[in-house]
Scaffold this active site. Structure first.
Site, PDB file in Angstrom:
ATOM      1  NE  ARG A 197      -3.661   0.256   2.355  1.00 23.29           N
ATOM      2  CZ  ARG A 197      -4.384   0.748   3.353  1.00 23.29           C
ATOM      3  NH1 ARG A 197      -4.399   0.103   4.523  1.00 23.29           N
ATOM      4  NH2 ARG A 197      -5.061   1.854   3.213  1.00 23.29           N
TER       5      ARG A 197
ATOM      6  CD  GLU B 149      23.330 -19.163  -2.517  1.00 25.87           C
ATOM      7  OE1 GLU B 149      22.755 -20.243  -2.773  1.00 25.87           O
ATOM      8  OE2 GLU B 149      24.481 -18.891  -2.905  1.00 25.87           O
TER       9      GLU B 149
ATOM     10  CB  ALA C  35      16.244 -20.490   3.482  1.00 25.47           C
TER      11      ALA C  35
ATOM     12  N   GLY D 203       3.898 -21.464  10.994  1.00 28.52           N
ATOM     13  CA  GLY D 203       4.586 -20.601  10.038  1.00 28.52           C
ATOM     14  C   GLY D 203       5.534 -21.342   9.116  1.00 28.52           C
TER      15      GLY D 203
ATOM     16  CG  ASP E 279       8.307 -23.622  -2.567  1.00 26.22           C
ATOM     17  OD1 ASP E 279       8.610 -22.436  -2.753  1.00 26.22           O
ATOM     18  OD2 ASP E 279       8.959 -24.383  -1.827  1.00 26.22           O
TER      19      ASP E 279
ATOM     20  CE  LYS F 100      12.143 -23.607  -2.244  1.00 25.02           C
ATOM     21  NZ  LYS F 100      12.004 -24.252  -0.912  1.00 25.02           N
TER      22      LYS F 100
ATOM     23  N   GLY G  29      12.437 -20.432   6.882  1.00 23.47           N
ATOM     24  CA  GLY G  29      12.517 -19.617   8.093  1.00 23.47           C
ATOM     25  C   GLY G  29      12.981 -18.209   7.791  1.00 23.47           C
TER      26      GLY G  29
END
Length: 366
Positions: A60, A157, A162, A215, A229, A233, A347
């Site tokens: 926003r 990377e 992650a 999460g 996903d 990758k 994470g």
């Protein structure tokens, strides 16, 4: 003879007068990863670089020269210019002077479509987003060409694994003249969590709820369960290795029941227990075969496939825990015993740290 440990005034003055190189950073998306990155930059005391956040935005609002304390204290961005991606790229170019690093932590296709313009005009990019690299092959090629031309640096990377050094390992191998012949393994921390829960007799639907509440999954777990996903990758890995692939060439095994694809998230979770018996039976059969279920991807020059497999109970993949990833990289030189990269593949903390590493890496070229 007595040795004095006291530095001369000239030496002390020289050390303190060394100027750090200033790097300006704009962060798009200041949620989980972007917000954590902001805190890391605030706390950073680097010997060579001084990082300066000159702007942030959410869906926003866009704020130039924000109060970083407010952002790191968890305050949502509730004021500023309206976020307009027809205007922001040109503003970034105007403020760049070759020393601006744009961080895309949004996962937005609209934002990812700005990369080519930004790189061609000297704005460096560090991103955990998989979007840009999984558009058409031509777009990926343009991004790599811009990076290789020296106009601006492009680092991704954290788009795979992650904070794990997977992309950089591949690039090091290629730069040494090696050739990647296969990459295989588990590239989803969410899937590792789900199947280890299933091994522990947790119903599949409950494991999915736990992943969402903890999460570990996307807000809509189907984004993980669809296999999209992992497919993205492996597409990124294949392209990074120098091979030409399009998304429609990848075989993907989805875990989302066809009847639940169009349901709302709440309805999806409500009806998912109807399929618990299927996964209980499939897990039991794997155990009878002395194997464990894992969501595995495999790339070779001939193709890419991702899906559920029964892996040997004593294999490294079977022993994964938490949200771990494990990828095996086979090359012409490492043909018998692969290079193995293993660790947390999800994470906010490890991802944000990885992005910061990319920013510092870019600093060496600015």
């Amino acid at each position: 003879m007595t040795l004095s440990l006291k530095k001369s005034s000239t030496e002390s003055h020289t050390e303190t007068s060394i100027k750090k190189k200033k790097l300006n950073v704009f962060i798009a998306g200041i949620g989980a990863v972007g917000g954590t990155l902001t805190q890391l930059i605030k706390d950073l005391n680097h010997q060579q670089y001084e990082l300066n956040i000159i702007g942030v935005c959410n869906s926003r609002y866009t704020k130039w020269y924000p109060d970083i304390d407010k952002i790191t204290n968890g305050e949502k961005l509730q004021e500023g210019d309206p976020t307009d991606w027809n205007l922001i790229p040109d503003e970034l170019v105007e403020r760049s002077e070759g020393k601006l690093i744009f961080v895309d932590a949004t996962g937005s296709e609209v934002v990812a479509h700005q990369y080519q313009h930004l790189l061609n005009h000297g704005v460096h990019i560090a991103t955990p987003s998989k979007r840009a690299n999984t558009f058409g092959q031509d777009y990926f090629d343009h991004l790599i060409k811009a990076n290789d031309s020296g106009k601006a640096q492009y680092r991704y990377e954290t788009a795979v694994g992650a904070g794990l050094p997977i992309v950089s390992t591949i690039k090091t191998l290629l730069n040494s003249g090696d050739e990647i012949t296969e990459i295989s393994g588990v590239a989803s921390g969410t899937m590792t969590f789900l199947f280890t829960q299933l091994q522990n007799s947790v119903p599949f639907s409950e494991a999915v709820r736990k992943a969402k509440e903890g999460g570990y999954s996307e807000p809509d777990p189907r984004d993980d369960l669809s296999g999209e996903d992992v497919a993205r990758k492996f597409l990124i890995l294949a392209r990074t290795c120098g091979y030409t692939f399009e998304r429609n060439q990848i075989r993907v095994d989805t875990l989302v029941p066809e009847k639940l694809i169009s349901h709302s998230i709440e309805e999806f979770l409500e009806h998912l227990p109807d399929y618990d018996s299927h996964w209980k039976s499939r897990n039991a059969q794997a155990l009878v075969n002395n194997r464990k279920l894992r969501y595995v991807g495999k790339f070779t020059p001939k193709g890419i496939a991702v899906g559920v497999e029964e892996v040997k109970a004593d294999s490294p993949l079977a022993n994964l825990k938490g949200t771990d990833n494990l990828l095996q990289i086979y090359t012409r030189r490492y043909s018998q015993s692969p290079i193995v990269v293993q660790g947390p593949g999800a994470g906010r903390d490890v991802t944000a740290a990885g992005v910061l590493g990319d920013i510092i890496d870019i600093g060496g070229f600015v």
